[in-house]
Design a protein around this motif. Structure first.
Motif, PDB file in Angstrom:
ATOM      1  N   ALA A 222       0.845  -1.190   0.000  1.00  0.00           N
ATOM      2  CA  ALA A 222       0.000   0.000   0.000  1.00  0.00           C
ATOM      3  C   ALA A 222       0.882   1.243   0.000  1.00  0.00           C
ATOM      4  N   THR A 223       0.385   2.299  -0.642  1.00  0.00           N
ATOM      5  CA  THR A 223       1.121   3.557  -0.673  1.00  0.00           C
ATOM      6  C   THR A 223       1.016   4.247   0.679  1.00  0.00           C
ATOM      7  N   ARG A 224       2.100   4.875   1.079  1.00  0.00           N
ATOM      8  CA  ARG A 224       2.094   5.580   2.357  1.00  0.00           C
ATOM      9  C   ARG A 224       1.548   6.975   2.121  1.00  0.00           C
ATOM     10  N   ALA A 225       0.465   7.338   2.798  1.00  0.00           N
ATOM     11  CA  ALA A 225      -0.083   8.683   2.687  1.00  0.00           C
ATOM     12  C   ALA A 225       0.797   9.635   3.478  1.00  0.00           C
ATOM     13  N   ALA A 226       0.807  10.919   3.061  1.00  0.00           N
ATOM     14  CA  ALA A 226       1.541  11.919   3.841  1.00  0.00           C
ATOM     15  C   ALA A 226       0.737  12.181   5.112  1.00  0.00           C
ATOM     16  N   VAL A 227       1.299  11.827   6.245  1.00  0.00           N
ATOM     17  CA  VAL A 227       0.606  12.004   7.521  1.00  0.00           C
ATOM     18  C   VAL A 227       1.585  12.692   8.456  1.00  0.00           C
ATOM     19  N   THR A 228       1.143  13.676   9.200  1.00  0.00           N
ATOM     20  CA  THR A 228       2.011  14.254  10.225  1.00  0.00           C
ATOM     21  C   THR A 228       1.648  13.590  11.547  1.00  0.00           C
ATOM     22  N   PRO A 229       2.567  12.798  12.090  1.00  0.00           N
ATOM     23  CA  PRO A 229       2.220  12.086  13.318  1.00  0.00           C
ATOM     24  C   PRO A 229       1.984  13.058  14.474  1.00  0.00           C
ATOM     25  N   ARG A 230       1.014  12.703  15.326  1.00  0.00           N
ATOM     26  CA  ARG A 230       0.858  13.477  16.558  1.00  0.00           C
ATOM     27  C   ARG A 230       1.108  12.543  17.731  1.00  0.00           C
ATOM     28  N   PRO A 231       1.505  13.118  18.893  1.00  0.00           N
ATOM     29  CA  PRO A 231       1.927  12.275  20.017  1.00  0.00           C
ATOM     30  C   PRO A 231       0.861  11.255  20.409  1.00  0.00           C
ATOM     31  N   LEU A 232       1.284  10.045  20.687  1.00  0.00           N
ATOM     32  CA  LEU A 232       0.338   9.003  21.066  1.00  0.00           C
ATOM     33  C   LEU A 232       0.862   8.216  22.261  1.00  0.00           C
ATOM     34  N   LEU A 233       2.023   7.581  22.066  1.00  0.00           N
ATOM     35  CA  LEU A 233       2.606   6.761  23.132  1.00  0.00           C
ATOM     36  C   LEU A 233       3.996   7.306  23.438  1.00  0.00           C
ATOM     37  N   ALA A 234       4.281   7.501  24.713  1.00  0.00           N
ATOM     38  CA  ALA A 234       5.624   7.928  25.105  1.00  0.00           C
ATOM     39  C   ALA A 234       6.086   7.090  26.296  1.00  0.00           C
ATOM     40  N   LEU A 235       7.205   6.415  26.132  1.00  0.00           N
ATOM     41  CA  LEU A 235       7.785   5.631  27.228  1.00  0.00           C
ATOM     42  C   LEU A 235       9.045   6.343  27.713  1.00  0.00           C
ATOM     43  N   ARG A 236       9.217   6.342  29.043  1.00  0.00           N
ATOM     44  CA  ARG A 236      10.467   6.907  29.594  1.00  0.00           C
ATOM     45  C   ARG A 236      11.031   5.937  30.610  1.00  0.00           C
ATOM     46  N   ASP A 237      12.234   5.461  30.333  1.00  0.00           N
ATOM     47  CA  ASP A 237      12.925   4.548  31.248  1.00  0.00           C
ATOM     48  C   ASP A 237      12.047   3.361  31.637  1.00  0.00           C
ATOM     49  N   VAL A 238      11.424   2.779  30.658  1.00  0.00           N
ATOM     50  CA  VAL A 238      10.549   1.642  30.942  1.00  0.00           C
ATOM     51  C   VAL A 238      11.372   0.337  30.931  1.00  0.00           C
ATOM     52  N   SER A 239      11.258  -0.397  32.046  1.00  0.00           N
ATOM     53  CA  SER A 239      11.922  -1.690  32.151  1.00  0.00           C
ATOM     54  C   SER A 239      10.867  -2.755  32.421  1.00  0.00           C
TER      55      SER A 239
END
Ligand SMILES: Nc1ncnc2c1ncn2[C@@H]1O[C@H](COP(=O)(O)OP(=O)(O)O)[C@@H](O)[C@H]1O
Ligand SMILES: [Mg+2]
Length: 468
Positions: A222-239
């Motif tokens: 499939a062709t990749r549409a031009a999309v500007t990602p917006r924040p969704l998931l953010a991990l910090r120091d995840v163990s």
């Protein structure tokens, strides 16, 4: 050569000739009959019809290592062939024999190392040394590079070329066409138990072989549409830890509308990452998802309710209930939101969109082929407008055509605004799909590349634990 397993004609009338000094590639999709043919040639599986002739010993290196983890290298290499002094094993001579064998073939290994402590690439050497000690005239290698990093693959083939130069006849079973082109002199293509093409490698191309494997054109992604990602998931120091898989202090983000690929060799923390996001294991550290914290102890149902969908690595044990119907499996996890009478339509939608065969919602999931089971699993994950899709080896063991279809559906989900975390051991899959690539090695994130900066050599070196 013929061999049937129940209703499956695994090998149906194949002739194959291996020549001393030549590397012969045997390619074909999953289930084409390659391993069965190799096992017959080795003598591990009996042919129903046909015969094997070899001028000397035949050796076979299996895709899945057949080593005894608790034993030392020399014990594995020389099992049942140990040098003896009187009735005792001569350990000094055994060590020396393994050392000399390693030096001869450029496969140096510490003879006293315990196998389970060794990295995969070294285990592969041990496996090879065990066969080489028998001085095979014919060496069969079944998917030998499946678990190796790109750098290890090059050195593995250097050894194989050395063996061919000494006059060994070599068969390499693989589905990696780049290896076929780079290292073989001859290639045989199998489909559904028969040979569909034979070539001198120099006179063919990866594209042609791919078409022959599939029996037609390989569908474009499939062709990749031009999309500007917006924040969704953010991990910090995840163990997190899941079984023997350990993830250490992972810090990264996945935006809505992008595919983030996690490149790594199997066994480097990927399972801990997937299970932590799925809610199968607890994690420590900070995580935020869709504007609110992601609680470390959430259950899988709670993650599901927040729009996180997981495509587990192991469809038979983690994803499907094999003695349930396709319909009930598609509804699994959505029983609360989906009215009972809508189960059939939901299943029919997945069946149509993913070309599930047979196209029957009442079919028992366990009776489908692996590829069709995987279509059900991916279809279910993408059916209910997910916010985040954790796709762990989404095309494992799936033929090329079905893999392209599943990858296209992941790209379409991204185009529609989902965030996709694509965890795969297949670099080609990651390069085909991902907007960004993160490299994981030893449970840690060791590199990040934007799509335009993707560099196979550097990523391969990072995967193997080296510097970029
Ligand atoms: N021991 C077995 N019992 C039943 N079916 C088998 C067995 N081994 C292989 N098969 C079947 O034979 C076919 C060919 O398998 P295989 O030789 O492993 O293919 P490949 O190595 O090309 O992926 C597949 O349909 C597979 O499911
Ligand atoms: Mg096989």
């Amino acid at each position: 050569m013929r061999r049937r397993f129940g209703a499956v004609q695994a090998v149906a009338g194949v002739d194959l000739e291996l020549v001393p000094g030549e590397i012969h590639a045997l390619v074909g999709e999953n289930g084409a009959g390659k391993s069965t043919l190799a096992a017959i040639a080795y003598g591990a599986v009996r042919a129903d019809e046909g015969s094997v002739e070899a001028n000397g010993v035949v050796g076979l290196v299996h895709q899945h290592f057949k080593l005894i983890d608790r034993l030392r290298v020399w014990e594995n290499v020389l099992l049942n062939r140990e040098p003896r002094r009187g009735w005792q094993i001569d350990v000094a001579a055994a060590r020396e024999r393994v050392r000399r064998l390693g030096a001869t073939y450029g496969l140096e290994v510490d003879p006293d190392a315990i196998v389970e402590t060794l990295p995969v690439g070294i285990k592969q050497r041990v496996e090879l040394l065990r066969e080489l000690d028998r001085e095979p005239a014919v060496l069969l290698l079944d998917e030998p590079t499946a678990a190796l990093a790109p750098g290890e693959i090059a050195s593995f083939f250097a050894t194989v070329q050395g063996l061919a130069a000494r006059g060994t006849a070599i068969l390499v079973v693989t589905h990696k066409l780049a290896e076929v082109i780079a290292y073989s002199q001859r290639v045989t293509v199998m489909r559904a138990g028969t040979v569909v093409a034979r070539h001198l490698t120099a006179q063919t191309s990866a594209e042609q072989i791919a078409r022959e494997m599939v029996g037609g054109d390989v569908p474009a992604l499939a062709t990749r549409a031009a999309v500007t990602p917006r924040p969704l998931l953010a991990l910090r120091d995840v163990s997190a830890a899941s079984g023997t898989s350990v993830l250490e202090r992972a810090t990264f983000e996945v935006g809505a509308g992008e595919i983030v690929g996690i490149a790594g060799i199997e066994g480097n923390g990927q399972s801990a990452l997937a299970d932590a996001l799925a809610g199968v294991v607890r994690f420590s550290g900070d995580a935020a998802f869709d504007g609110a914290p992601l609680e470390p102890g959430d259950t899988p149902a709670q993650r599901l309710a927040r729009g996180i969908r997981v495509i587990p690595q192991d469809r038979r044990h983690e994803a499907l209930i094999l003695d349930w119907s396709v319909r009930d499996n598609v509804a699994l996890g959505r029983q609360r939101s989906l009215p009972l009478r809508a189960f059939g339509d939901a299943a029919r939608e997945v069946i149509a969109a993913y070309d599930v065969r047979p196209p029957n919602p009442d079919a028992v999931a366990g009776a489908l082929s692996g590829g069709n089971q995987q279509k059900v699993v991916v279809g279910r994950a993408l059916a209910s407008a997910p916010k985040l899709v954790v796709a762990y080896q989404p095309t494992r063991g799936v033929d090329v055509g079905a893999a392209a279809l599943l990858q296209s559906r992941l790209i379409e989900a991204r185009n529609a605004g989902a965030g996709v975390l694509l965890i795969s051991f297949e670099l080609d899959e990651i390069f085909a799909c991902a907007d960004r690539v993160l490299v994981i090695a030893g449970g840690r994130f060791v590199g990040a590349f934007a799509r335009a900066e993707i560099d196979r050599g550097r990523i391969g070196a990072l995967m193997a634990g080296g510097a970029a």
